[in-house]
Design a protein around this motif. Sequence first.
Motif, PDB file in Angstrom:
ATOM      1  N   UNK A  96       0.740  -1.178   0.058  1.00 37.96           N
ATOM      2  CA  UNK A  96      -0.075  -0.024   0.006  1.00 37.96           C
ATOM      3  C   UNK A  96       1.042   1.284  -0.016  1.00 37.96           C
ATOM      4  N   UNK A  97       2.071   1.150   0.597  1.00 36.59           N
ATOM      5  CA  UNK A  97       2.832   2.402   0.620  1.00 36.59           C
ATOM      6  C   UNK A  97       3.330   2.528  -1.039  1.00 36.59           C
ATOM      7  N   UNK A  98       3.837   1.247  -1.569  1.00 30.70           N
ATOM      8  CA  UNK A  98       4.316   1.558  -2.701  1.00 30.70           C
ATOM      9  C   UNK A  98       3.336   1.945  -3.571  1.00 30.70           C
ATOM     10  N   UNK A  99       2.086   1.601  -3.769  1.00 30.78           N
ATOM     11  CA  UNK A  99       1.063   1.904  -4.573  1.00 30.78           C
ATOM     12  C   UNK A  99       0.127   3.118  -4.081  1.00 30.78           C
ATOM     13  N   UNK A 100       0.602   3.847  -3.106  1.00 28.83           N
ATOM     14  CA  UNK A 100      -0.224   4.847  -2.545  1.00 28.83           C
ATOM     15  C   UNK A 100      -1.506   4.726  -2.389  1.00 28.83           C
ATOM     16  N   UNK A 101      -1.854   3.465  -1.769  1.00 29.99           N
ATOM     17  CA  UNK A 101      -3.127   2.968  -1.327  1.00 29.99           C
ATOM     18  C   UNK A 101      -3.236   3.521   0.128  1.00 29.99           C
ATOM     19  N   UNK A 102      -4.575   4.436   0.352  1.00 29.95           N
ATOM     20  CA  UNK A 102      -4.840   4.927   1.512  1.00 29.95           C
ATOM     21  C   UNK A 102      -6.156   4.636   1.743  1.00 29.95           C
ATOM     22  N   UNK A 103      -6.781   4.718   3.140  1.00 33.74           N
ATOM     23  CA  UNK A 103      -8.214   4.314   3.334  1.00 33.74           C
ATOM     24  C   UNK A 103      -8.769   5.541   3.035  1.00 33.74           C
ATOM     25  N   UNK A 104     -10.130   5.274   2.814  1.00 33.17           N
ATOM     26  CA  UNK A 104     -11.019   6.643   2.995  1.00 33.17           C
ATOM     27  C   UNK A 104     -11.489   6.830   4.046  1.00 33.17           C
ATOM     28  N   UNK A 105     -11.337   8.095   4.535  1.00 34.32           N
ATOM     29  CA  UNK A 105     -11.664   8.496   5.740  1.00 34.32           C
ATOM     30  C   UNK A 105     -12.728   9.709   5.827  1.00 34.32           C
ATOM     31  N   UNK A 106     -13.520   9.637   7.035  1.00 34.50           N
ATOM     32  CA  UNK A 106     -14.524  10.843   7.006  1.00 34.50           C
ATOM     33  C   UNK A 106     -13.632  11.978   7.380  1.00 34.50           C
ATOM     34  N   UNK A 107     -13.947  12.981   7.289  1.00 34.42           N
ATOM     35  CA  UNK A 107     -13.325  14.310   7.772  1.00 34.42           C
ATOM     36  C   UNK A 107     -13.210  14.021   9.381  1.00 34.42           C
ATOM     37  N   UNK A 108     -14.264  13.731   9.983  1.00 32.75           N
ATOM     38  CA  UNK A 108     -14.039  13.528  11.456  1.00 32.75           C
ATOM     39  C   UNK A 108     -12.967  12.680  11.779  1.00 32.75           C
ATOM     40  N   UNK A 109     -13.032  11.307  11.207  1.00 33.25           N
ATOM     41  CA  UNK A 109     -11.827  10.486  11.521  1.00 33.25           C
ATOM     42  C   UNK A 109     -10.449  10.869  11.156  1.00 33.25           C
ATOM     43  N   UNK A 110     -10.240  11.474   9.918  1.00 34.14           N
ATOM     44  CA  UNK A 110      -9.272  12.252   9.543  1.00 34.14           C
ATOM     45  C   UNK A 110      -8.566  13.233  10.408  1.00 34.14           C
ATOM     46  N   UNK A 111      -9.398  14.025  10.814  1.00 34.60           N
ATOM     47  CA  UNK A 111      -9.054  15.086  12.077  1.00 34.60           C
ATOM     48  C   UNK A 111      -8.564  14.563  13.275  1.00 34.60           C
ATOM     49  N   UNK A 112      -9.331  13.325  13.905  1.00 34.23           N
ATOM     50  CA  UNK A 112      -8.890  12.962  15.027  1.00 34.23           C
ATOM     51  C   UNK A 112      -7.605  12.151  14.983  1.00 34.23           C
ATOM     52  N   UNK A 113      -7.285  11.522  13.746  1.00 36.70           N
ATOM     53  CA  UNK A 113      -5.968  11.166  13.257  1.00 36.70           C
ATOM     54  C   UNK A 113      -4.904  12.324  13.176  1.00 36.70           C
ATOM     55  N   UNK A 114      -5.179  13.460  12.705  1.00 39.82           N
ATOM     56  CA  UNK A 114      -4.168  14.496  12.649  1.00 39.82           C
ATOM     57  C   UNK A 114      -3.835  15.086  13.936  1.00 39.82           C
ATOM     58  N   UNK A 115      -4.753  14.909  14.798  1.00 38.89           N
ATOM     59  CA  UNK A 115      -4.585  15.545  16.247  1.00 38.89           C
ATOM     60  C   UNK A 115      -3.821  14.443  16.996  1.00 38.89           C
ATOM     61  N   UNK A 116      -4.149  13.111  16.621  1.00 41.47           N
ATOM     62  CA  UNK A 116      -3.378  12.104  17.367  1.00 41.47           C
ATOM     63  C   UNK A 116      -2.020  12.353  17.066  1.00 41.47           C
ATOM     64  N   UNK A 117      -1.702  12.291  15.544  1.00 39.40           N
ATOM     65  CA  UNK A 117      -0.262  12.620  15.217  1.00 39.40           C
ATOM     66  C   UNK A 117       0.360  13.789  15.840  1.00 39.40           C
ATOM     67  N   UNK A 118      -0.425  14.794  16.097  1.00 39.36           N
ATOM     68  CA  UNK A 118       0.184  15.997  16.679  1.00 39.36           C
ATOM     69  C   UNK A 118       0.728  15.498  18.201  1.00 39.36           C
TER      70      UNK A 118
END
Length: 91
Positions: free
Chosen positions: A48-70
Amino acid sequence: MVGTTTLEDTVNCPTGDRCAGCGSHTRLTAAVADTPLGTLCLTLCPACIRHHILPRLSAGDALRRVFAHCDHLGITPDEMSALRAAERDER
């Protein structure tokens, strides 16, 4: 901390038990993805890294993951925004 922080750092990011892109359980690693909401971390397999395959995320889930990465980086969302702006200016 911001001066030495890079958004691609995954040292403190947890690795899940399956790939967020395809569901594989093999050779998983923490990876980052840049989104319109910020940089987030997720668990991916080599294919998935090699082929740039990423999951589809809702805006809320993406934002939670951004805050977690912070949190993993030890920075605030405002500091992440400043780092992203600095990276854009360097390009």
